[in-house]
Design a protein around this motif. Structure first.
Motif, PDB file in Angstrom:
ATOM      1  N   LEU A  94      41.505 -26.545 -31.641  1.00 53.78           N
ATOM      2  CA  LEU A  94      41.661 -26.890 -33.059  1.00 53.78           C
ATOM      3  C   LEU A  94      40.373 -27.451 -33.646  1.00 53.78           C
ATOM      4  O   LEU A  94      40.070 -27.221 -34.819  1.00 53.78           O
ATOM      5  CB  LEU A  94      42.802 -27.898 -33.227  1.00 53.78           C
ATOM      6  N   SER A  98      40.034 -25.082 -36.726  1.00 50.96           N
ATOM      7  CA  SER A  98      40.646 -25.667 -37.932  1.00 50.96           C
ATOM      8  C   SER A  98      39.660 -25.675 -39.103  1.00 50.96           C
ATOM      9  O   SER A  98      38.464 -25.889 -38.905  1.00 50.96           O
ATOM     10  CB  SER A  98      41.103 -27.097 -37.623  1.00 50.96           C
ATOM     11  N   PRO A  99      40.148 -25.404 -40.338  1.00 48.01           N
ATOM     12  CA  PRO A  99      41.530 -25.103 -40.710  1.00 48.01           C
ATOM     13  C   PRO A  99      41.917 -23.678 -40.323  1.00 48.01           C
ATOM     14  O   PRO A  99      41.127 -22.755 -40.480  1.00 48.01           O
ATOM     15  CB  PRO A  99      41.538 -25.296 -42.217  1.00 48.01           C
ATOM     16  N   PHE A 102      48.432 -21.993 -37.696  1.00 46.04           N
ATOM     17  CA  PHE A 102      48.926 -22.535 -36.433  1.00 46.04           C
ATOM     18  C   PHE A 102      50.452 -22.451 -36.424  1.00 46.04           C
ATOM     19  O   PHE A 102      51.124 -23.110 -37.217  1.00 46.04           O
ATOM     20  CB  PHE A 102      48.449 -23.986 -36.295  1.00 46.04           C
ATOM     21  N   ASN A 118      45.258 -30.249 -37.767  1.00 44.97           N
ATOM     22  CA  ASN A 118      44.845 -29.015 -38.435  1.00 44.97           C
ATOM     23  C   ASN A 118      44.750 -29.273 -39.939  1.00 44.97           C
ATOM     24  O   ASN A 118      45.441 -28.644 -40.744  1.00 44.97           O
ATOM     25  CB  ASN A 118      45.870 -27.908 -38.151  1.00 44.97           C
ATOM     26  N   GLY A 121      44.813 -26.818 -42.988  1.00 39.06           N
ATOM     27  CA  GLY A 121      45.266 -25.567 -42.408  1.00 39.06           C
ATOM     28  C   GLY A 121      46.737 -25.332 -42.696  1.00 39.06           C
ATOM     29  O   GLY A 121      47.372 -26.091 -43.430  1.00 39.06           O
ATOM     30  N   THR A 123      50.184 -25.096 -40.813  1.00 37.65           N
ATOM     31  CA  THR A 123      50.907 -25.355 -39.568  1.00 37.65           C
ATOM     32  C   THR A 123      52.404 -25.243 -39.829  1.00 37.65           C
ATOM     33  O   THR A 123      52.949 -25.983 -40.645  1.00 37.65           O
ATOM     34  CB  THR A 123      50.574 -26.754 -39.012  1.00 37.65           C
TER      35      THR A 123
END
Length: 289
Positions: A94, A98-99, A102, A118, A121, A123
């Motif tokens: 990660l 990241s981002p 996930f 994250n 991001g 998730t």
């Protein structure tokens, strides 16, 4: 045992219970600090104006979910399902990706941690128990979670392997997920986001797989392999599988995620880096591996 020794042991056990939550809070705080430092340094080199540097610091400051996660783990004695070394395997990826997108099979005490690691991001969590989803989201509404239904049961694991080898819609070159009712290992009826997103990281830590009527992780493992092989973007798909000490998880991982793509093993966690099918053989007789 003397009273003094009893008291000392109780203090030791209490300290041990608090070690993991505090460590995770440190993980998250470190993520915030590293992100802010690196990004701010980059902007400082490129821009000499104080105003610009101030904007950079504000842009890469901690997010609400990270702050909530720090408070949660710093004040809770409940620990995540994975241990420190297992968590570190995913955390290392990660930090580089990241981002990113996930996908996590399972919703639990570690969900707030994964979301906070994250930042900025996407998730998403998939959970089999609707009541548990409601319970978790009540305390952490910032999480993105969906209740889903599985078509399999753990006791069917061996039969599902036989089925996969004789059902063309399960073959590597033909496998797909959305609407694939013929292949019993394909996850169908899931939210559109599950199918429409190209996932960079996939964590398989659910559904339940410790009693015969449980859904088992057979379909999750198969579907993760299909999504990884169908990747259109650059790079590999990182797949993390927990509880590989159990027979079904290990057998299905070796069948679909492939030993040759296993890059790290830590405790009960395996980490695979799976390339798109365009970079590998399309011979169905060889299976996924």
């Amino acid at each position: 045992m003397k009273r003094e020794e009893t008291t000392k042991n109780r203090h030791f056990l209490a300290d041990k219970r608090w070690f993991m939550p505090i460590t995770i809070a440190g993980f998250i705080a470190g993520t915030i600090l590293i992100s802010s430092f690196i990004k701010t340094a980059d902007y400082s080199i490129l821009c000499s104006l104080a105003k610009t540097r101030s904007i950079a610091v504000e842009e890469y400051s901690s997010s609400p979910v990270q702050l909530q996660a720090i408070i949660h783990y710093a004040t809770s004695s409940i620990v995540p399902q994975q241990n420190f070394k297992e968590i570190s395997v995913t955390f290392d990826v990660l930090k580089k990706r990241s981002p990113c997108n996930f996908l996590v099979f399972g919703l639990g005490y570690d969900s707030l941690m994964w979301t906070s690691l994250n930042p900025n991001g996407n998730t998403i969590f998939l959970e089999e128990d609707p009541k548990w989803v409601q319970s978790v989201l009540k305390d952490a509404p910032i999480l993105q979670a969906h209740a889903v239904k599985y078509r399999t049961e753990l006791k069917e694991a061996d039969d599902l392997l036989i089925h996969y080898r004789s059902e063309p819609s399960c073959y590597p070159s033909k496998a797909y997920l959305r609407g694939n009712e013929k292949c019993r290992l394909a996850l169908t009826g899931f939210p559109d986001e599950f199918y429409d997103t190209e996932w960079d990281l996939i964590m398989i830590d659910a559904p339940r797989g410790y009693f015969p009527e449980a859904p088992g992780r057979m379909a999750a493992i198969f579907s993760a392999a299909v999504m990884a092989r169908n990747r259109k973007g650059s790079g590999v798909t990182h797949v993390f599988l927990h509880d590989v000490n159990r027979r079904v998880e290990k057998v299905f991982a070796e069948e679909f995620l492939c030993r040759k793509y296993l890059v790290k093993s830590e405790g009960r966690l395996w980490h695979f880096e799976i390339p798109p099918a365009s970079n590998s053989s399309s011979d169905d007789s060889a299976g996924f591996c």
